[in-house]
Scaffold this active site. Sequence first.
Site, PDB file in Angstrom:
ATOM      1  N   ASN A   1     -48.179  -6.697  37.148  1.00  0.00           N
ATOM      2  CA  ASN A   1     -48.906  -6.712  38.571  1.00  0.00           C
ATOM      3  C   ASN A   1     -49.569  -5.249  38.851  1.00  0.00           C
ATOM      4  O   ASN A   1     -49.524  -4.273  38.425  1.00  0.00           O
ATOM      5  CB  ASN A   1     -47.597  -6.670  39.543  1.00  0.00           C
ATOM      6  CG  ASN A   1     -48.084  -6.842  40.880  1.00  0.00           C
ATOM      7  OD1 ASN A   1     -49.036  -7.654  41.136  1.00  0.00           O
ATOM      8  ND2 ASN A   1     -47.571  -6.190  41.913  1.00  0.00           N
TER       9      ASN A   1
ATOM     10  N   HIS B   1     -50.778  -3.050  42.169  1.00  0.00           N
ATOM     11  CA  HIS B   1     -50.218  -2.584  43.383  1.00  0.00           C
ATOM     12  C   HIS B   1     -51.539  -1.498  43.988  1.00  0.00           C
ATOM     13  O   HIS B   1     -51.495  -0.592  43.457  1.00  0.00           O
ATOM     14  CB  HIS B   1     -48.898  -2.555  43.518  1.00  0.00           C
ATOM     15  CG  HIS B   1     -48.329  -2.242  44.792  1.00  0.00           C
ATOM     16  ND1 HIS B   1     -48.246  -3.283  45.769  1.00  0.00           N
ATOM     17  CD2 HIS B   1     -48.140  -1.145  45.597  1.00  0.00           C
ATOM     18  CE1 HIS B   1     -47.951  -2.891  46.943  1.00  0.00           C
ATOM     19  NE2 HIS B   1     -47.995  -1.559  46.991  1.00  0.00           N
TER      20      HIS B   1
ATOM     21  N   SER C   1     -51.482   1.233  41.224  1.00  0.00           N
ATOM     22  CA  SER C   1     -50.458   1.303  39.974  1.00  0.00           C
ATOM     23  C   SER C   1     -50.576  -0.161  39.305  1.00  0.00           C
ATOM     24  O   SER C   1     -50.632  -1.266  40.111  1.00  0.00           O
ATOM     25  CB  SER C   1     -49.330   1.574  40.440  1.00  0.00           C
ATOM     26  OG  SER C   1     -49.123   2.839  41.233  1.00  0.00           O
TER      27      SER C   1
ATOM     28  N   ASP D   1     -42.743  -4.903  43.719  1.00  0.00           N
ATOM     29  CA  ASP D   1     -43.432  -3.613  43.463  1.00  0.00           C
ATOM     30  C   ASP D   1     -42.710  -2.561  42.983  1.00  0.00           C
ATOM     31  O   ASP D   1     -43.169  -1.589  43.076  1.00  0.00           O
ATOM     32  CB  ASP D   1     -44.156  -3.348  44.820  1.00  0.00           C
ATOM     33  CG  ASP D   1     -44.997  -4.456  45.538  1.00  0.00           C
ATOM     34  OD1 ASP D   1     -45.544  -5.084  44.353  1.00  0.00           O
ATOM     35  OD2 ASP D   1     -45.211  -4.326  46.583  1.00  0.00           O
TER      36      ASP D   1
ATOM     37  N   GLU E   1     -58.918  -0.044  41.212  1.00  0.00           N
ATOM     38  CA  GLU E   1     -58.265  -1.331  40.547  1.00  0.00           C
ATOM     39  C   GLU E   1     -58.997  -1.897  39.568  1.00  0.00           C
ATOM     40  O   GLU E   1     -58.539  -2.496  38.649  1.00  0.00           O
ATOM     41  CB  GLU E   1     -57.751  -2.278  41.884  1.00  0.00           C
ATOM     42  CG  GLU E   1     -56.849  -1.565  42.775  1.00  0.00           C
ATOM     43  CD  GLU E   1     -56.386  -2.586  43.543  1.00  0.00           C
ATOM     44  OE1 GLU E   1     -56.024  -3.737  43.476  1.00  0.00           O
ATOM     45  OE2 GLU E   1     -56.262  -2.299  44.944  1.00  0.00           O
TER      46      GLU E   1
END
Length: 227
Positions: free
Chosen positions: A114, A116, A143, A152, A181
């Site tokens: 994932n 975040h 992250s 998360d 990102e």
Amino acid sequence: MSDPATTPIPVVILISGRGSNLHAIIEAVEQDGLPIEIRAVISNRPAAGGLQVAAEAGIATDVIDHTEFTGRAAFDHALQARIDACQPELVILAGFMRILTEDFVTHYRGRMLNIHPSLLPEFPGLNTHQRALDAGCRVHGASVHFVTADMDGGPVFLQARVAVRADDTAEQLASRVLEQEHQLYPQAIRLFAEGRLSLGDNDDVLLDASVLEQPLQLTARADTPCS
Ligand code: GAR
């Protein structure tokens, strides 16, 4: 014998929204040889803009609308069946805004990532940019982590740091973090796809078979990734 660093691994990408991270991942496949084969993009929202991004790239899409299910477990079962039909080695959450059941997360332990928009463990959840501004942070960021049952909260292995400006609005800060990102996620996925990254039994992250003590920092696009 095929080289594990260049043989594409099958992945499924889950989205809920506009899909700008998905777009960055597709670009990294097409332009930088990111060794993944995107077997499907699945959204829990029929109106997610990212479905169009995937379709334009010729990637199979599907919608599993969470509002048509009576509970989280039923939705997660349907999603799991759809994902597993693609036999992915990695499941990539790219702005997938659903809390997942423990069964689902356990099923994909060590093979679900994932991204975040904060320097986890700071600011899990929503509105991370405004919360970072309200807290007076001078550095914010994004992250990438393995997904565990803590929302998360799974082990982080790659981060990008972004300086907060004195006059930043949440929107300005969000846009600079999002730019990072778009570099960060392809780099993180590459580590996994090249077989360099795994999740150990006690939730340690192993990089090149050694325990990673601190998250890696994003390296600029021109540099060798994470070496
Ligand atoms: C991204 O900023 C991503 O980090 C965030 O949602 C956005 C999706 O944007 N994810 C989370 O907050 C997960 N907790 P995108 O649809 O343009 O990629």
